[in-house]
Design a protein around this motif. Sequence first.
Motif, PDB file in Angstrom:
ATOM      1  N   ARG A  67       0.835  -1.218   0.000  1.00  0.00           N
ATOM      2  CA  ARG A  67       0.000   0.000   0.000  1.00  0.00           C
ATOM      3  C   ARG A  67       0.860   1.255   0.000  1.00  0.00           C
ATOM      4  NH1 ARG A  67      -4.678  -1.692  -1.951  1.00  0.00           N
ATOM      5  NH2 ARG A  67      -5.578  -3.346  -0.696  1.00  0.00           N
ATOM      6  N   THR A  68       2.015   1.186   0.647  1.00  0.00           N
ATOM      7  CA  THR A  68       2.931   2.329   0.643  1.00  0.00           C
ATOM      8  C   THR A  68       3.470   2.568  -0.761  1.00  0.00           C
ATOM      9  OG1 THR A  68       3.546   1.880   2.942  1.00  0.00           O
ATOM     10  CG2 THR A  68       5.047   3.260   1.663  1.00  0.00           C
ATOM     11  N   LYS A  69       3.827   1.496  -1.452  1.00  0.00           N
ATOM     12  CA  LYS A  69       4.285   1.629  -2.842  1.00  0.00           C
ATOM     13  C   LYS A  69       3.186   2.219  -3.721  1.00  0.00           C
ATOM     14  CE  LYS A  69       7.501  -2.266  -2.858  1.00  0.00           C
ATOM     15  NZ  LYS A  69       7.766  -3.613  -3.404  1.00  0.00           N
ATOM     16  N   LEU A  99       0.764   4.175  -2.826  1.00  0.00           N
ATOM     17  CA  LEU A  99       0.624   5.590  -2.500  1.00  0.00           C
ATOM     18  C   LEU A  99       1.738   6.400  -3.142  1.00  0.00           C
ATOM     19  CD1 LEU A  99      -0.666   7.968  -1.032  1.00  0.00           C
ATOM     20  CD2 LEU A  99       0.626   7.307   1.018  1.00  0.00           C
ATOM     21  N   ASP A 100       2.950   5.889  -3.099  1.00  0.00           N
ATOM     22  CA  ASP A 100       4.075   6.588  -3.722  1.00  0.00           C
ATOM     23  C   ASP A 100       3.842   6.784  -5.218  1.00  0.00           C
ATOM     24  OD1 ASP A 100       5.356   6.724  -1.280  1.00  0.00           O
ATOM     25  OD2 ASP A 100       6.697   5.035  -1.677  1.00  0.00           O
ATOM     26  N   LYS A 101       3.351   5.748  -5.878  1.00  0.00           N
ATOM     27  CA  LYS A 101       3.056   5.853  -7.311  1.00  0.00           C
ATOM     28  C   LYS A 101       1.984   6.900  -7.575  1.00  0.00           C
ATOM     29  CE  LYS A 101       4.150   1.079  -8.606  1.00  0.00           C
ATOM     30  NZ  LYS A 101       3.587  -0.188  -9.090  1.00  0.00           N
ATOM     31  N   ALA A 102       0.948   6.895  -6.758  1.00  0.00           N
ATOM     32  CA  ALA A 102      -0.143   7.858  -6.929  1.00  0.00           C
ATOM     33  C   ALA A 102       0.366   9.284  -6.702  1.00  0.00           C
ATOM     34  CB  ALA A 102      -1.289   7.546  -5.972  1.00  0.00           C
ATOM     35  N   MET A 103       1.256   9.450  -5.746  1.00  0.00           N
ATOM     36  CA  MET A 103       1.795  10.792  -5.473  1.00  0.00           C
ATOM     37  C   MET A 103       2.658  11.281  -6.632  1.00  0.00           C
ATOM     38  SD  MET A 103       2.576  10.537  -1.421  1.00  0.00           S
ATOM     39  CE  MET A 103       2.366  12.232  -0.897  1.00  0.00           C
ATOM     40  N   LYS A 104       3.365  10.355  -7.287  1.00  0.00           N
ATOM     41  CA  LYS A 104       4.177  10.743  -8.448  1.00  0.00           C
ATOM     42  C   LYS A 104       3.300  11.194  -9.598  1.00  0.00           C
ATOM     43  CE  LYS A 104       8.228   7.973  -7.413  1.00  0.00           C
ATOM     44  NZ  LYS A 104       9.046   6.801  -7.733  1.00  0.00           N
ATOM     45  N   LYS A 105       2.138  10.546  -9.735  1.00  0.00           N
ATOM     46  CA  LYS A 105       1.209  10.931 -10.798  1.00  0.00           C
ATOM     47  C   LYS A 105       0.471  12.220 -10.460  1.00  0.00           C
ATOM     48  CE  LYS A 105       0.512   6.408 -12.814  1.00  0.00           C
ATOM     49  NZ  LYS A 105      -0.423   5.387 -13.241  1.00  0.00           N
ATOM     50  N   GLY A 106       0.305  12.505  -9.183  1.00  0.00           N
ATOM     51  CA  GLY A 106      -0.296  13.761  -8.757  1.00  0.00           C
ATOM     52  C   GLY A 106      -1.819  13.806  -8.791  1.00  0.00           C
ATOM     53  N   ILE A 155      -4.654   9.661  -4.797  1.00  0.00           N
ATOM     54  CA  ILE A 155      -3.819   9.781  -3.601  1.00  0.00           C
ATOM     55  C   ILE A 155      -4.660   9.547  -2.350  1.00  0.00           C
ATOM     56  CG2 ILE A 155      -2.495  11.417  -2.175  1.00  0.00           C
ATOM     57  CD1 ILE A 155      -1.476  12.648  -4.842  1.00  0.00           C
ATOM     58  N   ASN A 156      -5.833  10.169  -2.285  1.00  0.00           N
ATOM     59  CA  ASN A 156      -6.700  10.004  -1.119  1.00  0.00           C
ATOM     60  C   ASN A 156      -7.140   8.552  -0.941  1.00  0.00           C
ATOM     61  OD1 ASN A 156      -6.565  12.664  -0.262  1.00  0.00           O
ATOM     62  ND2 ASN A 156      -8.332  13.287  -1.484  1.00  0.00           N
ATOM     63  N   LYS A 157      -7.470   7.893  -2.052  1.00  0.00           N
ATOM     64  CA  LYS A 157      -7.866   6.483  -1.974  1.00  0.00           C
ATOM     65  C   LYS A 157      -6.725   5.631  -1.454  1.00  0.00           C
ATOM     66  CE  LYS A 157     -11.432   6.270  -5.530  1.00  0.00           C
ATOM     67  NZ  LYS A 157     -11.834   5.682  -6.809  1.00  0.00           N
ATOM     68  N   ARG A 158      -5.519   5.903  -1.947  1.00  0.00           N
ATOM     69  CA  ARG A 158      -4.354   5.127  -1.522  1.00  0.00           C
ATOM     70  C   ARG A 158      -4.026   5.391  -0.051  1.00  0.00           C
ATOM     71  NH1 ARG A 158      -5.824   2.782  -5.528  1.00  0.00           N
ATOM     72  NH2 ARG A 158      -4.613   2.637  -7.428  1.00  0.00           N
ATOM     73  N   LYS A 159      -4.222   6.634   0.392  1.00  0.00           N
ATOM     74  CA  LYS A 159      -3.998   6.952   1.803  1.00  0.00           C
ATOM     75  C   LYS A 159      -4.982   6.189   2.689  1.00  0.00           C
ATOM     76  CE  LYS A 159      -1.956  11.560   1.515  1.00  0.00           C
ATOM     77  NZ  LYS A 159      -2.147  12.991   1.810  1.00  0.00           N
ATOM     78  N   GLU A 160      -6.223   6.112   2.259  1.00  0.00           N
ATOM     79  CA  GLU A 160      -7.239   5.385   3.020  1.00  0.00           C
ATOM     80  C   GLU A 160      -6.895   3.897   3.097  1.00  0.00           C
ATOM     81  OE1 GLU A 160     -11.048   6.187   1.238  1.00  0.00           O
ATOM     82  OE2 GLU A 160     -10.929   8.329   1.728  1.00  0.00           O
ATOM     83  N   LYS A 161      -6.481   3.338   1.962  1.00  0.00           N
ATOM     84  CA  LYS A 161      -6.123   1.918   1.945  1.00  0.00           C
ATOM     85  C   LYS A 161      -4.893   1.647   2.806  1.00  0.00           C
ATOM     86  CE  LYS A 161      -8.377   0.553  -2.258  1.00  0.00           C
ATOM     87  NZ  LYS A 161      -8.503  -0.661  -3.024  1.00  0.00           N
ATOM     88  N   ALA A 208      -4.691  -0.767   6.056  1.00  0.00           N
ATOM     89  CA  ALA A 208      -3.686  -1.824   6.158  1.00  0.00           C
ATOM     90  C   ALA A 208      -2.882  -1.687   7.452  1.00  0.00           C
ATOM     91  CB  ALA A 208      -2.756  -1.797   4.947  1.00  0.00           C
ATOM     92  N   LYS A 209      -2.577  -0.467   7.854  1.00  0.00           N
ATOM     93  CA  LYS A 209      -1.857  -0.247   9.110  1.00  0.00           C
ATOM     94  C   LYS A 209      -2.704  -0.649  10.309  1.00  0.00           C
ATOM     95  CE  LYS A 209       1.350   3.359   7.643  1.00  0.00           C
ATOM     96  NZ  LYS A 209       1.771   4.756   7.816  1.00  0.00           N
ATOM     97  N   LYS A 210      -3.994  -0.376  10.207  1.00  0.00           N
ATOM     98  CA  LYS A 210      -4.915  -0.771  11.283  1.00  0.00           C
ATOM     99  C   LYS A 210      -4.959  -2.300  11.404  1.00  0.00           C
ATOM    100  CE  LYS A 210      -9.694  -0.091  12.762  1.00  0.00           C
ATOM    101  NZ  LYS A 210     -10.994   0.485  12.400  1.00  0.00           N
ATOM    102  N   GLU A 211      -5.011  -2.986  10.276  1.00  0.00           N
ATOM    103  CA  GLU A 211      -5.010  -4.450  10.281  1.00  0.00           C
ATOM    104  C   GLU A 211      -3.689  -4.998  10.823  1.00  0.00           C
ATOM    105  OE1 GLU A 211      -6.113  -5.854   6.399  1.00  0.00           O
ATOM    106  OE2 GLU A 211      -8.044  -4.834   6.472  1.00  0.00           O
ATOM    107  N   LEU A 212      -2.589  -4.345  10.492  1.00  0.00           N
ATOM    108  CA  LEU A 212      -1.295  -4.756  11.022  1.00  0.00           C
ATOM    109  C   LEU A 212      -1.287  -4.610  12.538  1.00  0.00           C
ATOM    110  CD1 LEU A 212       1.675  -5.597  10.906  1.00  0.00           C
ATOM    111  CD2 LEU A 212       2.244  -3.217  10.322  1.00  0.00           C
TER     112      LEU A 212
END
Length: 131
Positions: free
Chosen positions: A92-94, A96-103, A108-114, A118-122
């Motif tokens: 999910r971090t990867k 988000l990074d890809k989405a941020m590069k695309k701008g 970006i918001n969807k990836r941040k939510e996901k 994922a962090k909550k599940e961890l």
Amino acid sequence: MKLFTSLALFTALGLTAGTLQAAQPEPGLTGCAAKRSAIENQLKIARDNNNSGQVAGLEKALQENTANCTDTSLRKEREQKVLDARHEVAQRTKDLDKAMKKGDPERINKRKEKLAEAKKELQAAVDELER
């Protein structure tokens, strides 16, 4: 595999709010003993509510827990869940990074939510491992 099936059954049966509160094991118990205690607590509530379908499922889960659960196997299963959750956070971090590069702000918001999910599940997996 039977252990996994019983755990899946236990999880599916424990989705109601009242049952989840009752699923708490007796204080001081860990591992398989804690799981047995939680199942027994759920079973008592299911019997009190005359929920025969849930009673049958919980009795089966209790039998499988008694027959198949070992603290070692339970710990390995929980460790695997933590590893899987860490892998998911990394992925999910990867993303988000890809989405941020695309701008793209929406992506970006969807990836941040996901990633947050994922962090909550961890964290839940780590907490479960510590029990």
